[in-house]
Write a protein that holds these residues in place. Structure first.
Motif, PDB file in Angstrom:
ATOM      1  N   PRO A 155       0.814  -1.328   0.055  1.00  0.00           N
ATOM      2  CA  PRO A 155       0.214   0.054  -0.151  1.00  0.00           C
ATOM      3  C   PRO A 155       1.032   1.185  -0.001  1.00  0.00           C
ATOM      4  O   PRO A 155       2.019   1.370   0.454  1.00  0.00           O
ATOM      5  N   GLY A 156       0.420   2.225  -0.694  1.00  0.00           N
ATOM      6  CA  GLY A 156       0.995   3.566  -0.662  1.00  0.00           C
ATOM      7  C   GLY A 156       2.138   3.441  -1.852  1.00  0.00           C
ATOM      8  O   GLY A 156       2.719   4.300  -1.729  1.00  0.00           O
ATOM      9  N   GLY A 157       1.723   2.541  -2.836  1.00  0.00           N
ATOM     10  CA  GLY A 157       2.656   2.866  -3.978  1.00  0.00           C
ATOM     11  C   GLY A 157       4.114   2.153  -3.691  1.00  0.00           C
ATOM     12  O   GLY A 157       4.982   2.492  -4.377  1.00  0.00           O
ATOM     13  N   GLY A 158       4.041   0.997  -2.908  1.00  0.00           N
ATOM     14  CA  GLY A 158       5.365   0.466  -2.488  1.00  0.00           C
ATOM     15  C   GLY A 158       5.499  -0.570  -3.742  1.00  0.00           C
ATOM     16  O   GLY A 158       5.092  -0.637  -4.645  1.00  0.00           O
ATOM     17  N   ALA A 159       6.645  -1.624  -3.369  1.00  0.00           N
ATOM     18  CA  ALA A 159       7.161  -2.652  -4.187  1.00  0.00           C
ATOM     19  C   ALA A 159       6.006  -3.567  -4.450  1.00  0.00           C
ATOM     20  O   ALA A 159       5.089  -3.961  -3.756  1.00  0.00           O
ATOM     21  N   ARG A 160       6.327  -4.552  -5.555  1.00  0.00           N
ATOM     22  CA  ARG A 160       5.465  -5.390  -5.849  1.00  0.00           C
ATOM     23  C   ARG A 160       5.683  -6.650  -5.100  1.00  0.00           C
ATOM     24  O   ARG A 160       6.811  -6.968  -4.509  1.00  0.00           O
ATOM     25  N   GLY A 189      -1.500  -7.244  -0.411  1.00  0.00           N
ATOM     26  CA  GLY A 189      -1.015  -5.650  -0.955  1.00  0.00           C
ATOM     27  C   GLY A 189      -2.315  -5.168  -1.681  1.00  0.00           C
ATOM     28  O   GLY A 189      -3.368  -5.885  -1.894  1.00  0.00           O
ATOM     29  N   GLU A 190      -2.013  -3.890  -2.254  1.00  0.00           N
ATOM     30  CA  GLU A 190      -3.012  -3.489  -2.978  1.00  0.00           C
ATOM     31  C   GLU A 190      -3.076  -3.760  -4.588  1.00  0.00           C
ATOM     32  O   GLU A 190      -2.017  -4.207  -5.081  1.00  0.00           O
ATOM     33  N   ILE A 191      -4.278  -4.081  -5.138  1.00  0.00           N
ATOM     34  CA  ILE A 191      -4.305  -4.456  -6.472  1.00  0.00           C
ATOM     35  C   ILE A 191      -4.188  -3.317  -7.222  1.00  0.00           C
ATOM     36  O   ILE A 191      -5.195  -2.502  -7.152  1.00  0.00           O
ATOM     37  N   VAL A 192      -3.345  -3.343  -8.206  1.00  0.00           N
ATOM     38  CA  VAL A 192      -3.292  -2.198  -9.334  1.00  0.00           C
ATOM     39  C   VAL A 192      -3.418  -2.876 -10.405  1.00  0.00           C
ATOM     40  O   VAL A 192      -2.544  -4.077 -10.902  1.00  0.00           O
ATOM     41  N   VAL A 193      -3.776  -2.125 -11.545  1.00  0.00           N
ATOM     42  CA  VAL A 193      -4.059  -2.547 -12.808  1.00  0.00           C
ATOM     43  C   VAL A 193      -4.041  -1.745 -14.158  1.00  0.00           C
ATOM     44  O   VAL A 193      -3.888  -0.550 -13.615  1.00  0.00           O
ATOM     45  N   PRO A 214      -9.770  16.407 -10.169  1.00  0.00           N
ATOM     46  CA  PRO A 214      -8.521  16.256 -10.458  1.00  0.00           C
ATOM     47  C   PRO A 214      -7.689  15.513  -9.379  1.00  0.00           C
ATOM     48  O   PRO A 214      -6.553  14.728  -9.599  1.00  0.00           O
ATOM     49  N   GLU A 215      -7.863  16.010  -8.127  1.00  0.00           N
ATOM     50  CA  GLU A 215      -7.142  15.350  -6.940  1.00  0.00           C
ATOM     51  C   GLU A 215      -7.518  13.814  -6.779  1.00  0.00           C
ATOM     52  O   GLU A 215      -6.544  13.145  -6.406  1.00  0.00           O
ATOM     53  N   GLU A 216      -8.786  13.614  -7.001  1.00  0.00           N
ATOM     54  CA  GLU A 216      -9.074  12.339  -6.682  1.00  0.00           C
ATOM     55  C   GLU A 216      -8.629  11.269  -8.040  1.00  0.00           C
ATOM     56  O   GLU A 216      -8.194  10.268  -7.763  1.00  0.00           O
ATOM     57  N   THR A 217      -8.571  11.894  -9.124  1.00  0.00           N
ATOM     58  CA  THR A 217      -8.208  11.283 -10.179  1.00  0.00           C
ATOM     59  C   THR A 217      -6.510  11.044 -10.037  1.00  0.00           C
ATOM     60  O   THR A 217      -6.116   9.917 -10.334  1.00  0.00           O
ATOM     61  N   ALA A 218      -5.760  12.095  -9.498  1.00  0.00           N
ATOM     62  CA  ALA A 218      -4.331  12.006  -9.343  1.00  0.00           C
ATOM     63  C   ALA A 218      -4.202  10.757  -8.119  1.00  0.00           C
ATOM     64  O   ALA A 218      -3.121  10.147  -8.154  1.00  0.00           O
ATOM     65  N   GLU A 219      -5.032  10.724  -7.272  1.00  0.00           N
ATOM     66  CA  GLU A 219      -4.764   9.698  -6.192  1.00  0.00           C
ATOM     67  C   GLU A 219      -4.917   8.064  -6.973  1.00  0.00           C
ATOM     68  O   GLU A 219      -4.100   7.401  -6.094  1.00  0.00           O
ATOM     69  N   VAL A 220      -5.588   7.641  -7.722  1.00  0.00           N
ATOM     70  CA  VAL A 220      -5.773   6.602  -8.112  1.00  0.00           C
ATOM     71  C   VAL A 220      -4.911   6.426  -9.319  1.00  0.00           C
ATOM     72  O   VAL A 220      -4.675   5.187  -9.768  1.00  0.00           O
ATOM     73  N   LEU A 221      -4.620   7.528 -10.268  1.00  0.00           N
ATOM     74  CA  LEU A 221      -3.781   7.456 -11.363  1.00  0.00           C
ATOM     75  C   LEU A 221      -2.777   8.270 -11.232  1.00  0.00           C
ATOM     76  O   LEU A 221      -2.713   9.231 -11.920  1.00  0.00           O
ATOM     77  N   PRO A 222      -1.836   7.993 -10.580  1.00  0.00           N
ATOM     78  CA  PRO A 222      -0.464   8.864 -10.078  1.00  0.00           C
ATOM     79  C   PRO A 222       0.367   9.069 -11.022  1.00  0.00           C
ATOM     80  O   PRO A 222       1.317   9.720 -11.037  1.00  0.00           O
ATOM     81  N   GLY A 223       0.092   8.705 -12.348  1.00  0.00           N
ATOM     82  CA  GLY A 223       0.818   9.091 -13.497  1.00  0.00           C
ATOM     83  C   GLY A 223       1.922   7.903 -14.124  1.00  0.00           C
ATOM     84  O   GLY A 223       2.622   8.009 -14.898  1.00  0.00           O
ATOM     85  N   ASP A 224       1.904   6.809 -13.434  1.00  0.00           N
ATOM     86  CA  ASP A 224       2.614   5.610 -13.713  1.00  0.00           C
ATOM     87  C   ASP A 224       2.133   4.448 -14.717  1.00  0.00           C
ATOM     88  O   ASP A 224       2.457   3.675 -14.817  1.00  0.00           O
ATOM     89  N   GLY A 225       0.947   4.997 -15.121  1.00  0.00           N
ATOM     90  CA  GLY A 225       0.174   3.999 -16.101  1.00  0.00           C
ATOM     91  C   GLY A 225      -0.729   3.057 -15.191  1.00  0.00           C
ATOM     92  O   GLY A 225      -1.668   2.491 -16.121  1.00  0.00           O
ATOM     93  N   TRP A 226      -0.680   3.032 -13.894  1.00  0.00           N
ATOM     94  CA  TRP A 226      -1.438   1.964 -13.278  1.00  0.00           C
ATOM     95  C   TRP A 226      -2.490   2.711 -12.432  1.00  0.00           C
ATOM     96  O   TRP A 226      -2.504   3.825 -12.135  1.00  0.00           O
ATOM     97  N   TYR A 227      -3.637   1.836 -12.436  1.00  0.00           N
ATOM     98  CA  TYR A 227      -4.970   2.374 -11.587  1.00  0.00           C
ATOM     99  C   TYR A 227      -4.728   1.666 -10.524  1.00  0.00           C
ATOM    100  O   TYR A 227      -4.656   0.373 -10.361  1.00  0.00           O
ATOM    101  N   HIS A 228      -4.858   2.577  -9.327  1.00  0.00           N
ATOM    102  CA  HIS A 228      -4.810   1.786  -7.977  1.00  0.00           C
ATOM    103  C   HIS A 228      -6.085   1.824  -7.254  1.00  0.00           C
ATOM    104  O   HIS A 228      -6.750   2.620  -7.075  1.00  0.00           O
ATOM    105  N   THR A 229      -6.688   0.424  -7.367  1.00  0.00           N
ATOM    106  CA  THR A 229      -8.018   0.028  -7.108  1.00  0.00           C
ATOM    107  C   THR A 229      -8.501   0.229  -5.658  1.00  0.00           C
ATOM    108  O   THR A 229      -9.566   0.519  -5.405  1.00  0.00           O
ATOM    109  N   GLY A 230      -7.618   0.432  -4.690  1.00  0.00           N
ATOM    110  CA  GLY A 230      -8.002   0.429  -3.297  1.00  0.00           C
ATOM    111  C   GLY A 230      -8.572  -0.943  -2.803  1.00  0.00           C
ATOM    112  O   GLY A 230      -8.904  -1.001  -1.629  1.00  0.00           O
TER     113      GLY A 230
END
Length: 529
Positions: A355-360, A367-371, A384-400
């Motif tokens: 969680p929190g964008g950590g290692a695989r 851990g958190e499922i990202v896709v 925009p803020e909530e978009t950035a939270e789940v799509l932080p710019g690395d191409g992966w969606y952070h599902t929660g």
């Protein structure tokens, strides 16, 4: 090649024009007729001044008219806004205002609400009547639109153009509008075709709400291959069994709560489910005992999808073969994997990260499922803020969602990140406790959640509805869980309830409502002391 969902109906009309496309009560349309009506609807949107990017809201039960809106609103670049029919009028007003909707389509069930919304929503210009009777004078008639309209002016629609806004349930604050492009929905349709194997001979039953992507996952896919859309206004056990029997349904989607209702229902002498080849379920895990009972009584194969609105919605798929092997009971690994959500679908990448964008995480670690994939949203409307939270710019969606993968890649969803209970410094995953409770034969429905506790930070609570006639007590259920799980995971309190647990329009149990209810009860009890 442009990934445009219009290609689905264009192909069906060209290749399967004489095939039955829609069955809705007395309505029976071929694909030629459906195509004519969708094109006429699109042309009338032109005439009413709706431009590319304008939003068309739909507030209606399942119907042929609803399907026209699904396929017709995005046809020339307008944006479909499917509205949860279980929301209150103020909640719907917020959604229409937030999306700046210009048109709202309603049926008889929501005509009065539609009139109120037309008065109160600043951007709303047109109310379209899609009911069974004569169109009121203050509405635009959908029947007239779809039988008298002319062809729309040609408009280029790109794969990145938004096709629909699908609002999430708003588990935290206001609902968020998920932006799904033509490319997102077309990619999801291909995923559905790969997983579910639709073809022109299939007859799919729309019994789950058409406003939700759990049902919508099949809408474009089935159209693409020329299958038949059989539509009922909503789910009831009698209506579902009758539709499958009379219309020779081959495939259907049900959420576990619907399956529970079906299994509690007596099948009449005229019930004939011999045509049914597959039932897809999703929205929440299914207890293994219920799955085994349903497979036997319905005498059909089951498959499962896991996903979310932001993924349009399919992320993982558990196959018919997975279910057959798991239910056979001969392979212990296959039986365990019945508790999973299957493996990522072709074209979607999935990782488990700290969680929190950590290692695989390695296999077996939570851990958190990202896709990521072509079906993933570009973000939330006006957020925009909530978009950035789940799509932080690395191409992966952070599902929660919290989960893990086994060595074979099967994904086990254990909890929502925000629903995880931390009791005495230990992580408790509510799904694990729910699965343990479901293994008791008297449990009909269960939800596990945390409530604040002075000593432990949070305490594990469970709301349980028992099967009719059961004499099982809360303490007996606690003893049952204690035999299966560590002591810190055993619910501090089990609340036995008489009524069905509160659910969203997609059939998911609303834990936020249960938390509020039982936290309030605890406060009252403390105050009374």
């Amino acid at each position: 090649m442009t990934e445009n969902i219009n290609a689905a109906l264009d192909r069906a009309a060209r290749l399967f024009g004489k095939n039955e496309a829609v069955v809705d009560g007395d309505v029976r349309w071929t694909y030629d007729e459906l195509d004519r009506r969708v094109r006429a609807f699109d042309g009338e949107l032109d005439r009413l001044g709706l431009m590319k990017g304008d939003v068309v809201g739909v507030l209606a039960l399942n119907s042929a008219a609803h399907l026209i809106a699904w396929l017709g609103a995005p046809r020339s670049g307008r944006v479909l806004n499917e509205i949860n029919t279980r929301l209150s009028t103020p909640e719907i007003r917020y959604i229409l205002d937030d999306s700046a909707a210009r048109m709202l389509l309603v049926d008889d069930a929501f005509l009065e609400a539609g009139r109120e919304l037309l008065r109160d929503c600043d951007t709303l210009d047109h109310l379209v009547y899609a009911g069974a009777g004569q169109s009121p004078a203050d509405c635009v008639s959908l029947e007239v639109m779809t039988t008298s309209g002319s062809e729309a002016s040609p408009v280029e629609v790109l794969d990145e153009d938004v096709a629909g806004i699908f609002y999430t349930g708003g588990t935290t604050g206001r609902p968020k509008g998920v932006l799904l492009s033509h490319g997102n929905l077309a990619s999801n349709a291909k995923h559905a075709l790969l997983c579910l194997g639709y073809d022109e001979h299939d007859r799919y039953l729309h019994a789950g709400p058409m406003f939700h992507l759990a049902d919508g996952a099949s809408t474009v896919a089935l159209t693409w291959v020329g299958g038949a859309h059989v539509i009922v206004p909503g789910f009831t056990p009698d209506g579902w069994l009758r539709a499958v029997s009379e219309e020779k349904i081959t495939k259907a989607m049900l959420v576990p709560t619907m399956i529970t209702m079906l299994m509690a229902h007596e099948f009449g002498p005229d019930t004939d489910l011999s045509s049914l080849r597959s039932v897809l379920y999703g929205a929440s895990p299914m207890p293994q005992a219920l799955l085994a009972t349903a497979a036997e009584r319905l005498n059909t194969d089951f498959c499962q999808v896991y996903g979310m609105t932001e993924a349009a919605p399919i992320v993982t798929f558990m196959t018919h073969e997975d279910h057959r092997r798991g239910l056979a009971g001969e392979d212990p690994d296959a039986a365990v994997r019945l508790r999973s959500a299957g493996r990522p679908v072709v074209g979607v990448e999935l990782e488990i990260r700290a969680p929190g964008g950590g290692a695989r995480q390695p296999a077996g670690e939570v851990g958190e499922i990202v896709v990521r994939g072509p079906n993933i949203t570009s973000g939330y409307l006006n957020r925009p803020e909530e978009t950035a939270e789940v799509l932080p710019g690395d191409g992966w969606y952070h599902t929660g969602d919290m989960g893990y993968q086994d060595e074979a890649g099967y994904v086990f969803v254990v909890d929502r990140l925000k629903d995880m209970i931390i009791s005495g410094g230990e992580n408790v995953y509510s799904t694990e406790v729910e699965n343990a409770l479901y293994r008791h034969g008297d449990v009909e429905e269960v939800a596990v959640f945390g409530l604040p506790d002075e000593q432990w930070g949070e305490a594990v609570h469970a709301a349980v509805r028992l099967r009719p006639g059961s004499t099982t007590t809360a303490e007996m259920l606690r003893d049952h869980v204690r035999c299966l799980l560590a002591g810190f995971k055993v619910p501090r309190e089990i609340h036995l309830v008489d009524q069905p647990l509160p659910k969203s329009g997609a059939g998911k149990i609303l834990k936020r409502d249960l938390r509020a209810e039982f936290a309030s009860r605890a406060s009252v009890e403390v105050g009374a002391g």
